[in-house]
Write an enzyme that holds these catalytic residues in place. Structure first.
Site, mmCIF file in Angstrom:
data_model
loop_
_atom_site.group_PDB
_atom_site.id
_atom_site.type_symbol
_atom_site.label_atom_id
_atom_site.label_comp_id
_atom_site.label_asym_id
_atom_site.label_seq_id
_atom_site.Cartn_x
_atom_site.Cartn_y
_atom_site.Cartn_z
ATOM 1 N N ASP A 1 0.868 -1.177 0.000
ATOM 2 C CA ASP A 1 0.000 0.000 0.000
ATOM 3 C C ASP A 1 0.908 1.231 0.000
ATOM 4 O O ASP A 1 2.075 1.150 0.376
ATOM 5 C CB ASP A 1 -0.869 -0.050 1.263
ATOM 6 C CG ASP A 1 -1.734 1.185 1.430
ATOM 7 O OD1 ASP A 1 -2.353 1.595 0.444
ATOM 8 O OD2 ASP A 1 -1.757 1.732 2.547
ATOM 9 N N THR B 1 -0.075 4.812 1.181
ATOM 10 C CA THR B 1 -0.245 5.704 2.334
ATOM 11 C C THR B 1 -0.038 4.964 3.652
ATOM 12 O O THR B 1 -0.727 3.988 3.944
ATOM 13 C CB THR B 1 -1.658 6.321 2.313
ATOM 14 O OG1 THR B 1 -1.871 6.908 1.033
ATOM 15 C CG2 THR B 1 -1.798 7.371 3.383
ATOM 16 N N ASP C 1 -1.582 -0.951 6.136
ATOM 17 C CA ASP C 1 -1.736 -0.439 7.508
ATOM 18 C C ASP C 1 -3.153 -0.017 7.851
ATOM 19 O O ASP C 1 -3.422 0.353 8.986
ATOM 20 C CB ASP C 1 -0.810 0.770 7.718
ATOM 21 C CG ASP C 1 -1.335 2.017 7.026
ATOM 22 O OD1 ASP C 1 -1.906 1.885 5.910
ATOM 23 O OD2 ASP C 1 -1.184 3.112 7.589
#
Length: 836
Positions: free
Chosen positions: A522, A524, A723
């Site tokens: 991912d 961000t 996250d």
């Protein structure tokens, strides 16, 4: 009649078979089938049988399994947990088998594993080490949770010394028995060895038959006290048909000892082959006692080695402080760690360990987080920054608010995760489990075959050779080394990872991580910081310097609550910029903010804000700003007294470690793909900076999940690092889910590996760790297989026709004892390996 019940306590196919057999033996049962997955038993009966009858049959069989009506077991399990007494001592009162014969099954009491016979090991955790109790030296019945005076006699209370851990108790108990065994075995050994001398001096004192009686008497404390546990384990293994190392030791030494006693009492019943020149039977008291003593030595060395395999958890436990300074109404008082509650204000002094998880409410400092994150450089912390239990404060005092206490702290969760992962079974262990299942019966068959072959074709005295070599075969075979090969490496590897900020949820994750060839990341919060940060302060013209532009932007934004405004204020403080008071402040929805500082009219915001302030943006200014906007960054213009004089660029900064980590992974042959919900321009800019050829933008959670499935269908072994909540489906679906420790609880729960520090270098560590652990497991399995493949034939006497060599059962016992110790020693080498 047919009824279905819930079975509690099963963890493997061995358990399933055992429960099935036990229930089938109950009168009137015509058929019993047990489903391991559902934990259910379907029982057919010719007439009604009460549940209590089945419960009694399982209880009489050892009580390791229990049977209940469907739907009742949850309540019973919960109440059993509530009633479980808290054990006194350093451990938790939870015990498990170091060979994980029954998976993650645990026991409430110390003892032997019912499957392999090994000593159970005690789990350690945080609560057992941080709780202090105090008592009166005159009145031991007085026990309090803090220091003070005895309510009976007024004497100062003294801290109660914690009991030794179960590990330490086991070691001391085995050590005591070992010295007793040595004391009685050495005289037997010397008496037996003297018979090899041409002129035996002992025969001048007593006849051989009397020395045999002395050997018999000396063997009794060894057989019936010091090593009697081996025979108990052997008997239990045969009764339950969980054949193991102790089955072989018990049969081998038991046959040798019983044969010796029988021969000593009834020598006339034996053929001439078995008799010595003096008419006595060859006795094997020295072989029996030496073998048993050497096996006991092996157990002693294993007990000491086991304590080192979970030393990583013990090191983490040392981080937990016992005391904390609580601030109540401005007064400071020292309290026990278990008296801290959520919301309490605590004072942390320079050099102290941080007692619980929370956030700083007053002051700033540096914190050494190396023992949790693996990173050696202290981290700067100020108001509202999070701090974790067990980390060490630098040289400044601060106040903090407790947010997570007890088992909720990061340190507790790490220890819990390490304990669980250490007990889990890697898929590669199935190979060892399968071999071990056939191992003991095959060895017994080889021993019987050895006896027959030597008795028929061996040289005189043929029966003596046959017996000795059969015993040697039984003694040298070591299923224990096979059983320990995988769990020892996993336990040490998981601990090594925890010390370096890589938390492994189970052993399967370690094995799969070694095979990963595709990594999805991912953007961000994984590649980037995941929060807005100031990347550049720009100046138009020569009227103001960059420091002045920053001063105006930070001061104006100090009155705003917008996240982007907070980023500029934070950056201003980091650059030691003075924050001036803003007058006439107001926010213009969707455009920006305005106010007056030091008599100057300021306007800060986007293009529309500049139109609102009637400040003109030139084409050159627009061109300069658009170069940043194309990278997905936010640009805010600053107009001073109606003239556009500067700008601030705010973006999601790429973590310092991301570029290096991605390059290392690519160099290791891993294809790295970035998936992000952000727009294409932002994704393109990040991918270009990191040399990522493969990326996809505007990805929704279901798109990420579909991408994982697509790659898996192509035969790829996929790891996913993320996250956020939006990453959870893909994390759960991937072969190995990797969560950033700085992310959401949902992401961490969905993942198999958690990186405490939350940067991509942790993936490099996880990959290196998995590779080293898997290589170590394969080395252990190789040692164990080769040892048995070479040792058993030599013990059977295959070298005798060619070289005249035979293996003494005593040498076989020594080799067997050290084979399992060598496996543990090889696993411990992982502690010295670097995974950076």
């Amino acid at each position: 009649m047919k009824h279905t019940y819930h079975i509690q306590g099963m963890t493997c196919n061995g358990c399933r078979n055992h429960v099935e057999q036990t229930l089938s033996k109950v009168d009137s049962v015509t058929n019993a089938s047990v489903d391991l997955e559902k934990q259910e038993a379907t029982i057919e009966m010719s007439s009604h049988i009460s549940l209590e009858t089945f419960q009694k049959s399982l209880k009489d069989d050892g009580g390791r399994y229990s049977i209940h009506n469907l739907g009742e077991h949850h309540h019973k399990e919960d109440s059993a947990k509530e009633k479980k007494p808290k054990q006194k001592g350093k451990g938790t009162g939870t015990f498990y088998c170091p060979m994980h014969c029954e998976g993650d099954k645990t026991y409430d009491q110390p003892g032997d594993c019912p499957v392999c016979g090994m000593d159970l090991v005690e789990e350690v955790n945080l609560s057992a080490t941080t709780t202090e109790q105090w008592t009166c030296p005159m009145h031991p019945e007085v026990i309090k949770g803090e220091a003070g005076a005895c309510p009976i006699c007024g004497m100062d209370l003294v801290p109660i010394e914690a009991d030794s851990s179960a590990e330490e108790k086991t070691y001391k108990k085995v050590l005591k028995k070992f010295w007793i065994a040595v004391t009685f075995t050495l005289p037997i050994f010397f008496i037996a060895m003297s018979e090899m001398l041409s002129n035996n001096p002992l025969e001048n004192i007593l006849e051989i038959k009397y020395w045999n009686w002395i050997q018999f008497a000396l063997s009794l404390p060894v057989v019936f006290y010091a090593t009697w546990m081996f025979f108990e384990r052997a008997y239990r293994s045969i009764v339950t048909w969980n054949l193991n190392m102790f089955t072989l030791i018990g049969i081998g030494t038991g046959v040798a000892w019983v044969f010796s006693v029988f021969g000593m009492l009834f020598p006339q019943m034996f053929p001439q082959d078995f008799l010595t020149e003096s008419g006595t039977v060859f006795v094997y008291f020295e072989a029996t006692t030496v073998i048993l003593t050497l096996v006991l030595l092996g157990q002693l060395l294993e007990a000491r080695a086991h304590s080192k395999t979970n030393s990583a958890v013990k090191e983490l436990l040392k981080l937990a402080p016992n005391k904390a300074i609580k601030v109540v109404d401005g007064n400071e008082e020292e309290v026990s760690i278990d008296q801290i509650e959520k919301g309490d204000t605590l004072r942390v002094k320079p050099g102290d360990k941080i007692p619980v998880d929370g956030k700083i409410t007053e002051g700033e400092t540096t914190v050494d987080e190396s023992m949790i994150s693996g990173e050696p450089i202290p981290v700067n912390k100020s108001v509202d920054d999070k701090v974790s239990s067990g980390t060490i404060n630098g040289n400044q005092s601060f106040l903090m608010e407790a947010e997570k206490v007890g088992s909720d702290t990061l340190l507790s969760q790490i220890i819990h995760m390490v304990n669980d992962a250490s007990r889990s079974r890697a898929p590669i262990q199935k190979l060892a489990d399968t071999v071990s299942g056939y191992f003991v019966p095959i060895v017994i068959l080889i021993a019987v075959t050895t006896f027959v072959v030597w008795a028929i074709w061996g040289p005189e005295p043929a029966y003596v050779y046959a017996l000795v070599n059969a015993i040697a075969v039984l003694i040298i075979a070591c299923p224990c080394a096979l059983g320990l090969a995988t769990p020892m490496s996993v336990m040490v590897g998981v601990g090594k990872g925890a010390q370096n900020g890589v938390l492994i949820k189970n052993a399967e994750a370690l094995e799969k991580m070694d095979k990963v060839d595709t990594l999805i990341v991912d953007k961000t919060g994984t590649i980037t910081e995941g929060k807005p940060t100031v990347e550049k302060i720009g100046v138009f013209g020569e009227r103001f310097r960059e420091s002045e532009i920053l001063h105006f932007i930070a001061s104006l934004n100090s009155s705003s609550e917008h996240p982007l405004a907070e980023a500029t204020v934070k950056y201003g403080k980091e650059q030691k910029t003075e924050i001036s008071k803003t007058e006439n402040f107001s926010a213009v929805t969707g455009k920006g903010v305005e106010g007056t500082i030091n008599g100057k009219k300021l306007d800060l915001g986007n293009d529309k804000m500049m139109e609102y302030a009637k400040a003109t943006i030139s084409s050159a200014m627009k061109y300069e700003a658009q170069s940043f906007q194309k990278q997905g960054k936010t640009v805010s213009y600053l107009a001073i007294d109606g003239e556009v004089s500067g700008y601030v660029v705010i973006g999601d900064k790429i973590k310092k470690t991301s570029a290096k980590a991605i390059k290392e992974l690519q160099d290791n042959g891993i294809n790295v793909i970035m998936l992000t919900g952000d727009n294409h321009d932002t994704a393109q800019a990040v991918a270009s900076e990191l040399n990522l050829a493969d990326f996809k933008a505007s990805m929704l959670p279901e798109n990420k999940l579909q991408e994982v499935e697509k790659l898996q269908n192509e035969g790829k072994v996929v790891a996913m690092a993320g996250d956020g909540i939006n990453d959870a489906p893909a994390l759960a679906k991937s072969d190995v889910g990797i969560a950033m420790g700085t992310g959401t609880d949902v992401a961490i729960e969905s993942a198999m590996i958690t990186l405490v520090k939350g940067d991509l270098h942790g993936i490099v560590k996880a990959k290196n760790l998995s590779h080293k652990v898997m290589r170590n497991i394969k080395q252990n399995l190789f040692f164990a297989f080769v040892y048995n493949m070479i040792g058993v034939p030599i013990a059977a006497g295959v070298l005798f026709p060619f070289f005249g060599l035979l293996l003494s059962p005593m040498i076989a016992a020594l080799a067997m004892s050290f084979s399992s110790v060598s496996v543990i020693a090889n696993a411990l080498r992982l502690k010295t390996k670097s995974i950076d």
